[in-house]
Write a protein that holds these residues in place. Sequence first.
Motif, PDB file in Angstrom:
ATOM      1  N   ALA A  21       0.828  -1.214   0.000  1.00  0.00           N
ATOM      2  CA  ALA A  21       0.000   0.000   0.000  1.00  0.00           C
ATOM      3  C   ALA A  21       0.863   1.265   0.000  1.00  0.00           C
ATOM      4  N   LYS A  22       0.713   2.050  -1.064  1.00  0.00           N
ATOM      5  CA  LYS A  22       1.510   3.283  -1.169  1.00  0.00           C
ATOM      6  C   LYS A  22       1.286   4.199   0.033  1.00  0.00           C
ATOM      7  N   ASN A  23       0.038   4.426   0.389  1.00  0.00           N
ATOM      8  CA  ASN A  23      -0.227   5.419   1.429  1.00  0.00           C
ATOM      9  C   ASN A  23       0.160   4.931   2.829  1.00  0.00           C
ATOM     10  N   ALA A  24       0.241   3.615   3.008  1.00  0.00           N
ATOM     11  CA  ALA A  24       0.791   3.085   4.269  1.00  0.00           C
ATOM     12  C   ALA A  24       2.309   3.206   4.223  1.00  0.00           C
ATOM     13  N   ALA A  25       2.892   2.864   3.079  1.00  0.00           N
ATOM     14  CA  ALA A  25       4.345   2.878   2.943  1.00  0.00           C
ATOM     15  C   ALA A  25       4.917   4.268   3.203  1.00  0.00           C
ATOM     16  N   LYS A 191      -9.747   5.957  10.335  1.00  0.00           N
ATOM     17  CA  LYS A 191      -9.721   4.521  10.630  1.00  0.00           C
ATOM     18  C   LYS A 191      -9.223   3.684   9.448  1.00  0.00           C
ATOM     19  N   GLU A 192      -8.654   4.329   8.456  1.00  0.00           N
ATOM     20  CA  GLU A 192      -8.215   3.632   7.240  1.00  0.00           C
ATOM     21  C   GLU A 192      -7.228   2.499   7.573  1.00  0.00           C
ATOM     22  N   PRO A 193      -7.194   1.470   6.738  1.00  0.00           N
ATOM     23  CA  PRO A 193      -6.253   0.369   6.980  1.00  0.00           C
ATOM     24  C   PRO A 193      -4.806   0.846   7.120  1.00  0.00           C
ATOM     25  N   HIS A 194      -4.451   1.902   6.400  1.00  0.00           N
ATOM     26  CA  HIS A 194      -3.040   2.329   6.520  1.00  0.00           C
ATOM     27  C   HIS A 194      -2.755   3.005   7.854  1.00  0.00           C
ATOM     28  N   ILE A 195      -3.782   3.503   8.553  1.00  0.00           N
ATOM     29  CA  ILE A 195      -3.543   4.035   9.908  1.00  0.00           C
ATOM     30  C   ILE A 195      -3.118   2.861  10.803  1.00  0.00           C
ATOM     31  N   VAL A 196      -3.847   1.761  10.656  1.00  0.00           N
ATOM     32  CA  VAL A 196      -3.542   0.580  11.469  1.00  0.00           C
ATOM     33  C   VAL A 196      -2.144   0.066  11.127  1.00  0.00           C
TER      34      VAL A 196
END
Length: 437
Positions: A21-25, A191-196
Amino acid sequence: MEQYIMKGGNPLVGEVVIGGAKNAALGILAAAIMTDGECLIDNMPDVRDINVLLHAMEGIGARVVRKGPNEVLISGKNIDSGGSLIVDNEYIRKIRASYYLIGALLGKYKKAQVVLPGGCDIGSRPIDQHLKGFRALGAEVKIEHGMIIAEAEALRGNHIYLDVVSVGATINIMMAASMAEGNTIIENAAKEPHIVDVANFLNSMGANIKGAGTDVIRIRGVSRFHNTEYSIIPDQIEAGTFMMAAAATHGDILVKNVIPKHLEAISAKLTEIGAQVEESDDAVRVVATRRLKHTQIKTLPYPGFPTDMQPQMAITLGLSKGTSIITESIFENRFRYVEELRRMGANIKVTDGNTAIITGVEKYTGAIVSTPDLRAGAALVIAGLAAEGYTTVTQIGYILRGYERFDEKLRELGGMIEKVDSEKDANKFRFRTGTAN
Ligand code: EPZ
């Protein structure tokens, strides 16, 4: 100039493997400089925004060792904490996630100077909530000469209520607070997955963060982080993009290496309009054998329908029976692709700036269209692959910022698409695909 040329009309069929995931990375890589130890990070997408961020991190002295296209070793040990920690160059100015270096540097070194963020032109994109959070933690923050300058004697935990649900502000405050003294509570958190994922990464380095994925995040500050090894979650939006590619081209795609739970809003809408969606542990298959039907959608923060999937969904609905309505409630400027799509025969009207009324047409016809932003660009490519004849998508630098090997993956699904950088190469493609078919 780089552009995609494609000949549409074939259903996309086959399997595609989704990257990290770009936005998590972007959050995770920035956070990695908060330890003097080493972070080995895997499943990192090899896309332009990531490479720009890594380059900027090297610019302040971080050690960045590429172990492969999707694996990197990062250490913040050699960052010159006595210096002024200035992050600025012509590339970093253009990306959004530069702002994560403020949270990371402020948390670790209690100071940072980072150029104001750029990013896709999809709205005004203020950062007041980030700054409010840093100030609540005790930092003095000012904006001068295009730079955000943040500094604190010490950071102290606080109770922070976000006035708007913001992905960036939640991640940024979480990073800084994880090295503040005492406890922080972030309320109305995204609460997005990339926050987690960013929270899990920080915890893997020794942070104490609880509640990520809910709207209240509790952080107990710690004074130091240690080594870690971490694998980034799959990209929810890349996955959703390929799901829409199956729907819009009336294809059959098995989208692999995904977390189906993260795709629920997208799967539900596809099912509602008549596509078949089958979920397994780490894959979803989307099949669309006949013309789909209309629906109504409003973009919302997670777990609602993602704004980053709005253009791809619109392209699908533009070919579906009946009249659909999409309301964009996150960014005010995210319908700029509509004008381009009209060149391909779409019947879409935008009213009040944030509502698109889409009357489905039987087919799109190929045209030359220009990419206004990352997700809209990917959507126009899908439209081109669904359309009759040749489409050229220009300004694809936006797409390359966030999609790894996009054209290659589409070719593996039977899409006739090529990245070219001259009219001569475009003609070669036309000649080859024209005579072959
Ligand atoms: C992130 O942007 C993503 N970018 C975007 O991805 C995504 O569209 C967006 O979240 C929403 O999911 C990155 O992760 C790098 P926000 P971000 O702060 O953090 C308002 C893509 O294509 N707001 O959640 O900038 C803001 O104006 C993209 O990959 C404030 O008012 O989005 C918007 O209306 C583009 N004040 C809303 O909140 C603030 O301080 C949500 O923005 C911050 C935000």
